[in-house]
Design an enzyme around this catalytic site. Sequence first.
Site, PDB file in Angstrom:
ATOM      1  N   GLY A  12      82.981 -87.259 -26.620  1.00  0.00           N
ATOM      2  CA  GLY A  12      83.363 -88.613 -26.225  1.00  0.00           C
ATOM      3  C   GLY A  12      82.264 -89.297 -25.425  1.00  0.00           C
ATOM      4  N   ASP A  13      82.451 -90.608 -25.198  1.00  0.00           N
ATOM      5  CA  ASP A  13      81.514 -91.409 -24.406  1.00  0.00           C
ATOM      6  C   ASP A  13      80.111 -91.429 -25.007  1.00  0.00           C
ATOM      7  OD1 ASP A  13      83.597 -91.784 -22.460  1.00  0.00           O
ATOM      8  OD2 ASP A  13      83.217 -89.712 -21.857  1.00  0.00           O
ATOM      9  N   LYS A  16      80.022 -95.440 -28.709  1.00  0.00           N
ATOM     10  CA  LYS A  16      80.476 -95.887 -30.036  1.00  0.00           C
ATOM     11  C   LYS A  16      80.641 -97.403 -30.067  1.00  0.00           C
ATOM     12  CE  LYS A  16      84.039 -93.058 -29.551  1.00  0.00           C
ATOM     13  NZ  LYS A  16      83.637 -92.105 -28.510  1.00  0.00           N
ATOM     14  N   GLY A  40      87.769 -95.532 -23.063  1.00  0.00           N
ATOM     15  CA  GLY A  40      87.365 -96.617 -22.166  1.00  0.00           C
ATOM     16  C   GLY A  40      86.079 -97.248 -22.629  1.00  0.00           C
ATOM     17  N   HIS A  41      86.031 -98.565 -22.611  1.00  0.00           N
ATOM     18  CA  HIS A  41      84.775 -99.235 -22.913  1.00  0.00           C
ATOM     19  C   HIS A  41      84.739-100.578 -22.200  1.00  0.00           C
ATOM     20  CE1 HIS A  41      87.515 -99.353 -26.469  1.00  0.00           C
ATOM     21  NE2 HIS A  41      87.553-100.619 -26.114  1.00  0.00           N
ATOM     22  N   GLN A 224      87.703 -91.154 -28.339  1.00  0.00           N
ATOM     23  CA  GLN A 224      87.261 -89.819 -27.921  1.00  0.00           C
ATOM     24  C   GLN A 224      86.181 -89.299 -28.874  1.00  0.00           C
ATOM     25  OE1 GLN A 224      91.077 -90.026 -28.080  1.00  0.00           O
ATOM     26  NE2 GLN A 224      90.609 -91.081 -26.202  1.00  0.00           N
ATOM     27  N   THR A 239      91.917 -83.485 -26.683  1.00  0.00           N
ATOM     28  CA  THR A 239      92.974 -84.474 -26.524  1.00  0.00           C
ATOM     29  C   THR A 239      94.081 -84.139 -27.532  1.00  0.00           C
ATOM     30  OG1 THR A 239      93.419 -86.824 -26.228  1.00  0.00           O
ATOM     31  CG2 THR A 239      91.987 -86.224 -28.089  1.00  0.00           C
ATOM     32  N   THR A 301      88.667 -92.956 -15.551  1.00  0.00           N
ATOM     33  CA  THR A 301      89.065 -92.264 -14.328  1.00  0.00           C
ATOM     34  C   THR A 301      87.993 -92.311 -13.242  1.00  0.00           C
ATOM     35  OG1 THR A 301      88.143 -90.212 -15.179  1.00  0.00           O
ATOM     36  CG2 THR A 301      90.467 -90.595 -15.633  1.00  0.00           C
ATOM     37  N   SER A 413      69.284 -96.152 -29.857  1.00  0.00           N
ATOM     38  CA  SER A 413      69.582 -97.082 -28.775  1.00  0.00           C
ATOM     39  C   SER A 413      68.735 -96.726 -27.554  1.00  0.00           C
ATOM     40  CB  SER A 413      71.075 -97.011 -28.446  1.00  0.00           C
ATOM     41  OG  SER A 413      71.345 -97.842 -27.351  1.00  0.00           O
TER      42      SER A 413
HETATM   43  P1  IMP Z   1      93.785 -86.633 -22.423  1.00  0.00           P
HETATM   44  O1  IMP Z   1      93.307 -87.283 -23.684  1.00  0.00           O
HETATM   45  O2  IMP Z   1      93.988 -87.605 -21.302  1.00  0.00           O
HETATM   46  O3  IMP Z   1      94.980 -85.773 -22.668  1.00  0.00           O
HETATM   47  O4  IMP Z   1      92.630 -85.642 -21.913  1.00  0.00           O
HETATM   48  C1  IMP Z   1      92.255 -84.485 -22.648  1.00  0.00           C
HETATM   49  C2  IMP Z   1      90.757 -84.234 -22.533  1.00  0.00           C
HETATM   50  O5  IMP Z   1      90.058 -85.228 -23.253  1.00  0.00           O
HETATM   51  C3  IMP Z   1      90.217 -84.300 -21.104  1.00  0.00           C
HETATM   52  O6  IMP Z   1      89.136 -83.385 -20.994  1.00  0.00           O
HETATM   53  C4  IMP Z   1      89.692 -85.711 -20.994  1.00  0.00           C
HETATM   54  O7  IMP Z   1      88.681 -85.835 -20.022  1.00  0.00           O
HETATM   55  C5  IMP Z   1      89.134 -85.895 -22.391  1.00  0.00           C
HETATM   56  N1  IMP Z   1      89.092 -87.298 -22.822  1.00  0.00           N
HETATM   57  C6  IMP Z   1      90.124 -88.067 -23.206  1.00  0.00           C
HETATM   58  N2  IMP Z   1      89.702 -89.283 -23.560  1.00  0.00           N
HETATM   59  C7  IMP Z   1      88.362 -89.276 -23.422  1.00  0.00           C
HETATM   60  C8  IMP Z   1      87.347 -90.248 -23.674  1.00  0.00           C
HETATM   61  O8  IMP Z   1      87.593 -91.364 -24.138  1.00  0.00           O
HETATM   62  N3  IMP Z   1      86.073 -89.856 -23.392  1.00  0.00           N
HETATM   63  C9  IMP Z   1      85.766 -88.611 -22.933  1.00  0.00           C
HETATM   64  N4  IMP Z   1      86.682 -87.676 -22.712  1.00  0.00           N
HETATM   65  C10 IMP Z   1      87.973 -88.005 -22.940  1.00  0.00           C
END
Ligand code: IMP
Length: 424
Positions: A12-13, A16, A40-41, A224, A239, A301, A413
């Site tokens: 993730g992150d 994208k 998040g973006h 993600q 996730t 977060t 990029s």
């Molecule tokens: P959840 O999706 O909130 O249940 O989290 C499960 C795992 O996925 C955790 O390690 C989160 O930090 C990670 N996670 C969820 N969404 C993102 C994202 O958009 N970017 C990076 N990590 C994510």
Amino acid sequence: MPGTCVVGLQWGDEAKGKIVDLLGDNFDIVVRYNGGANAGHTVVVNGRAFKLSLLPTGVIRPNVTSVIGNGVVVYPPRFLEEVDSLAKGGINLTGSLFLSDHAHVIFPYHMEEERLLESGTEGKIGTTGRGIGPCYQDKVGRRFAIRVGELCRPDHLRERLKFVVPFKNKLLGALGATKLFDASAIADEYLGYAERIRPFVRDTPRFLHESLAAGKRLIFEAAQGSLLDVDHGTFPFVTSSSSLPSGIWGGSGVPAKFVKRIIGVVKAYTSRVGQGPFPTELDNELGERIRQKGREFGTVTGRPRRVGWLDAVAVRYTAALAGADEITVMLLDVLSGVPELKLCTAYELDGERITHFPSDAYLLERCKPVYESVSGWSEDITAARKLSDLPPGARRYLDRVSELVGLKASVVSVGPDREQTIMV
Ligand code: IMP
């Protein structure tokens, strides 16, 4: 008309959103098919920044319709907050944003359940705390789930909550909750949201099928990263949804045969938030430098992200799972000034060298990375606009990443702005 998917090939992150933004005028409809407000973006419109986590990045483009597919889990206050903040910035989404009536709804008891499960030391996943996992659990468990379409039927919603909430209270009580929930108070609150959400609610698979028949161009925004995919990621530290392109069919109703181009987005290094194995993690001063320079703090977060070297074993694995046609290499500028860069090309697992990715977290935990060194570059590359503007070290690094992953880089990029991009 073919569809395109933009998918992250790490945890993730991967930036994208920038790729979706760059593709700009090449699509008519942007679709989210998985996850919820855990993504998040930040998007910038007329110099004003909007933090989005539920609405797709493409939502800000004029003449683009956005779809939140049935595979997404929706927290209504968050949905309305994002719609309202864009409206304040002059972007009115009524008529151009559709929310699936089959998407599942997140309630406060989902967040409370997650909070209680994550507050212990055992079995912690390091989730975003947005109620994502408990909501998907209810979806798959069927009995206690409530979908967006049900919010729009007041008597039905009250009845459903009368059935669901006492069960949830028993469960929360067993988990040690002190605060329990009242079905009728939740119904009142959610019926308030429903009034405002109703104009956005649609049978989105039908809308998408009609759009395809009308020749509209679709882009799918995966939330993600592929290593967080519930089936193929580093389970259980994943996730609760299918973040790979395989999630498109189930999460939007668009059959796979319409998705003709899959763009795998790769950060020039690796980051991860939350618990779970991360063989190439840099838990040292260099890691801290990369974290600061790359602004590696969670958008949702605010948690510092763990950072490490690019893991070509992992990216080769996810590129194969995603069916990626090409990669885009993001945040290359962050590595400027690091004299020696490392790329993970294999692992040592219990004394044996392996070149495949063990997606089982317990095996991955024992893997030691095998590195290849590439000399870095000291120049600032943020003004590079073509490959020939890059110093030899950066070119070598890119070439080696492509070779190891087995895919060409179509975009590089070198900074957050749209212009700070090399189209290869
Ligand atoms: P959840 O999706 O909130 O249940 O989290 C499960 C795992 O996925 C955790 O390690 C989160 O930090 C990670 N996670 C969820 N969404 C993102 C994202 O958009 N970017 C990076 N990590 C994510």
